[in-house]
Design a protein around this motif. Structure first.
Motif, PDB file in Angstrom:
ATOM      1  N   ALA A  11       0.794  -1.002  -0.112  1.00  0.00           N
ATOM      2  CA  ALA A  11      -0.033   0.013   0.054  1.00  0.00           C
ATOM      3  C   ALA A  11       0.954   1.245   0.124  1.00  0.00           C
ATOM      4  CB  ALA A  11      -0.787  -0.179   0.950  1.00  0.00           C
ATOM      5  N   GLN A  12       0.481   2.444  -0.515  1.00  0.00           N
ATOM      6  CA  GLN A  12       1.034   3.612  -0.387  1.00  0.00           C
ATOM      7  C   GLN A  12       0.863   4.301   1.200  1.00  0.00           C
ATOM      8  OE1 GLN A  12      -0.248   5.850  -3.965  1.00  0.00           O
ATOM      9  NE2 GLN A  12       1.557   5.224  -4.906  1.00  0.00           N
ATOM     10  N   ALA A  13       1.809   5.032   1.297  1.00  0.00           N
ATOM     11  CA  ALA A  13       1.539   5.706   2.641  1.00  0.00           C
ATOM     12  C   ALA A  13       0.298   6.643   2.503  1.00  0.00           C
ATOM     13  CB  ALA A  13       2.592   6.643   2.880  1.00  0.00           C
ATOM     14  N   GLY A  14      -0.497   6.548   3.842  1.00  0.00           N
ATOM     15  CA  GLY A  14      -1.841   6.996   3.634  1.00  0.00           C
ATOM     16  C   GLY A  14      -2.936   6.176   3.212  1.00  0.00           C
ATOM     17  N   GLY A  15      -2.530   5.061   2.656  1.00  0.00           N
ATOM     18  CA  GLY A  15      -3.551   4.109   2.184  1.00  0.00           C
ATOM     19  C   GLY A  15      -4.380   3.003   3.271  1.00  0.00           C
ATOM     20  N   SER A  16      -4.790   2.255   2.976  1.00  0.00           N
ATOM     21  CA  SER A  16      -5.502   1.116   3.634  1.00  0.00           C
ATOM     22  C   SER A  16      -5.136  -0.342   3.223  1.00  0.00           C
ATOM     23  CB  SER A  16      -6.993   1.513   3.743  1.00  0.00           C
ATOM     24  OG  SER A  16      -7.061   2.775   4.199  1.00  0.00           O
ATOM     25  N   LEU A  17      -5.221  -0.988   4.078  1.00  0.00           N
ATOM     26  CA  LEU A  17      -5.070  -2.549   3.805  1.00  0.00           C
ATOM     27  C   LEU A  17      -6.151  -3.205   4.926  1.00  0.00           C
ATOM     28  CD1 LEU A  17      -1.434  -3.423   3.147  1.00  0.00           C
ATOM     29  CD2 LEU A  17      -3.276  -3.653   1.667  1.00  0.00           C
ATOM     30  N   ARG A  18      -6.587  -4.452   4.886  1.00  0.00           N
ATOM     31  CA  ARG A  18      -7.358  -5.286   5.679  1.00  0.00           C
ATOM     32  C   ARG A  18      -6.756  -6.635   5.699  1.00  0.00           C
ATOM     33  NH1 ARG A  18     -13.287  -7.709   5.202  1.00  0.00           N
ATOM     34  NH2 ARG A  18     -14.196  -7.010   7.450  1.00  0.00           N
ATOM     35  N   LEU A  19      -6.335  -7.137   7.100  1.00  0.00           N
ATOM     36  CA  LEU A  19      -5.972  -8.482   7.221  1.00  0.00           C
ATOM     37  C   LEU A  19      -7.104  -9.213   7.856  1.00  0.00           C
ATOM     38  CD1 LEU A  19      -2.384  -7.725   8.699  1.00  0.00           C
ATOM     39  CD2 LEU A  19      -3.096  -7.889   6.436  1.00  0.00           C
ATOM     40  N   SER A  20      -6.963 -10.646   7.469  1.00  0.00           N
ATOM     41  CA  SER A  20      -7.940 -11.569   8.136  1.00  0.00           C
ATOM     42  C   SER A  20      -7.411 -12.621   8.815  1.00  0.00           C
ATOM     43  CB  SER A  20      -9.077 -11.953   7.176  1.00  0.00           C
ATOM     44  OG  SER A  20      -9.668 -10.885   6.470  1.00  0.00           O
ATOM     45  N   CYS A  21      -7.793 -13.203   9.853  1.00  0.00           N
ATOM     46  CA  CYS A  21      -7.178 -14.493  10.359  1.00  0.00           C
ATOM     47  C   CYS A  21      -8.374 -15.365  10.775  1.00  0.00           C
ATOM     48  CB  CYS A  21      -6.462 -14.082  11.409  1.00  0.00           C
ATOM     49  SG  CYS A  21      -5.834 -15.418  12.318  1.00  0.00           S
ATOM     50  N   ALA A  22      -8.312 -16.578   9.954  1.00  0.00           N
ATOM     51  CA  ALA A  22      -9.532 -17.438  10.470  1.00  0.00           C
ATOM     52  C   ALA A  22      -8.741 -18.328  11.211  1.00  0.00           C
ATOM     53  CB  ALA A  22      -9.789 -18.086   8.874  1.00  0.00           C
ATOM     54  N   ALA A  23      -9.549 -19.011  12.128  1.00  0.00           N
ATOM     55  CA  ALA A  23      -9.117 -19.949  13.356  1.00  0.00           C
ATOM     56  C   ALA A  23      -9.892 -21.033  13.038  1.00  0.00           C
ATOM     57  CB  ALA A  23      -9.509 -19.189  14.754  1.00  0.00           C
ATOM     58  N   SER A  24      -9.327 -22.136  13.560  1.00  0.00           N
ATOM     59  CA  SER A  24     -10.124 -23.435  13.406  1.00  0.00           C
ATOM     60  C   SER A  24      -9.433 -24.211  14.677  1.00  0.00           C
ATOM     61  CB  SER A  24     -10.005 -24.100  12.128  1.00  0.00           C
ATOM     62  OG  SER A  24      -8.390 -24.426  11.746  1.00  0.00           O
ATOM     63  N   GLY A  25     -10.348 -25.306  15.231  1.00  0.00           N
ATOM     64  CA  GLY A  25      -9.838 -26.108  16.391  1.00  0.00           C
ATOM     65  C   GLY A  25     -10.721 -25.933  17.312  1.00  0.00           C
ATOM     66  N   ASN A  26     -10.321 -26.085  18.515  1.00  0.00           N
ATOM     67  CA  ASN A  26     -10.734 -25.765  19.761  1.00  0.00           C
ATOM     68  C   ASN A  26     -10.837 -24.386  20.084  1.00  0.00           C
ATOM     69  OD1 ASN A  26     -11.925 -26.242  22.173  1.00  0.00           O
ATOM     70  ND2 ASN A  26     -10.422 -27.415  23.073  1.00  0.00           N
ATOM     71  N   MET A  27     -11.688 -23.620  19.796  1.00  0.00           N
ATOM     72  CA  MET A  27     -11.789 -22.141  20.061  1.00  0.00           C
ATOM     73  C   MET A  27     -12.287 -21.796  21.333  1.00  0.00           C
ATOM     74  SD  MET A  27     -10.426 -20.464  17.632  1.00  0.00           S
ATOM     75  CE  MET A  27     -11.164 -19.101  18.199  1.00  0.00           C
ATOM     76  N   PHE A  28     -12.984 -22.919  21.868  1.00  0.00           N
ATOM     77  CA  PHE A  28     -13.321 -22.720  23.329  1.00  0.00           C
ATOM     78  C   PHE A  28     -12.484 -22.213  24.354  1.00  0.00           C
ATOM     79  CE2 PHE A  28     -17.760 -23.700  22.764  1.00  0.00           C
ATOM     80  CZ  PHE A  28     -17.848 -24.710  21.596  1.00  0.00           C
ATOM     81  N   ILE A  29     -11.026 -22.763  24.209  1.00  0.00           N
ATOM     82  CA  ILE A  29      -9.785 -22.278  24.907  1.00  0.00           C
ATOM     83  C   ILE A  29      -9.161 -21.139  24.491  1.00  0.00           C
ATOM     84  CG2 ILE A  29      -9.683 -24.813  25.288  1.00  0.00           C
ATOM     85  CD1 ILE A  29      -7.068 -24.616  23.357  1.00  0.00           C
ATOM     86  N   VAL A  30      -9.850 -20.406  23.612  1.00  0.00           N
ATOM     87  CA  VAL A  30      -9.037 -19.125  23.347  1.00  0.00           C
ATOM     88  C   VAL A  30      -9.879 -17.928  24.009  1.00  0.00           C
ATOM     89  CG1 VAL A  30      -8.549 -17.632  21.307  1.00  0.00           C
ATOM     90  CG2 VAL A  30      -8.571 -19.733  21.162  1.00  0.00           C
ATOM     91  N   SER A  31      -8.972 -16.988  24.882  1.00  0.00           N
ATOM     92  CA  SER A  31      -9.589 -16.163  25.274  1.00  0.00           C
ATOM     93  C   SER A  31      -9.383 -14.640  24.686  1.00  0.00           C
ATOM     94  CB  SER A  31      -8.922 -15.947  26.895  1.00  0.00           C
ATOM     95  OG  SER A  31      -7.459 -15.936  26.442  1.00  0.00           O
ATOM     96  N   TYR A  32      -8.369 -14.614  23.952  1.00  0.00           N
ATOM     97  CA  TYR A  32      -8.224 -13.538  22.951  1.00  0.00           C
ATOM     98  C   TYR A  32      -7.288 -13.854  21.725  1.00  0.00           C
ATOM     99  CZ  TYR A  32      -3.893 -11.857  24.759  1.00  0.00           C
ATOM    100  OH  TYR A  32      -2.517 -11.955  25.142  1.00  0.00           O
TER     101      TYR A  32
END
Length: 116
Positions: A11-32
């Protein structure tokens, strides 16, 4: 817990980007979940984190007001909207999931490059 990050790029300075993170597995144990970034020779630093229960957020100092972290619990996915990008935001960004058992899970890094 497995984490799959996507969305890095250039991206150029002043621009924008969007990151994604998909999780799988035992999400019940994830606090953040969150994003960290690292440049060569530097320690990994917190970019932003979001608690899975309640949705409260934390940001690294230089990201406040420019970056926004959000989550979609139904999709087990978090997002990082990065605006007003600066060249110093150039880094490898890592998705992270943390459990109350002091376990850290990491996704593969995604490179963000901001050109001046």
């Amino acid at each position: 817990v497995q984490l799959q990050a996507s969305g890095g790029g250039v991206a150029q300075a002043g621009g924008s980007l969007r990151l994604s993170c998909a999780a799988s597995g035992n999400m019940f144990i994830v606090s953040y979940m969150g994003w960290y970034r690292q440049t060569p020779g530097q320690q990994r630093e917190l970019v932003a984190a979001i608690y899975m229960d309640g949705g409260s957020t934390e940001y690294g100092y230089s990201m406040k007001g420019r970056f926004t972290i959000s989550r979609d619990n139904a999709k087990n996915t978090i997002y990082l909207e990065m605006n007003s990008l600066k060249p110093e935001d150039t880094a490898v960004y890592y998705c992270n999931a943390y459990t109350p058992f002091n376990e850290d899970y990491w996704g593969q890094g995604t490179l963000v490059t901001v050109s001046s």
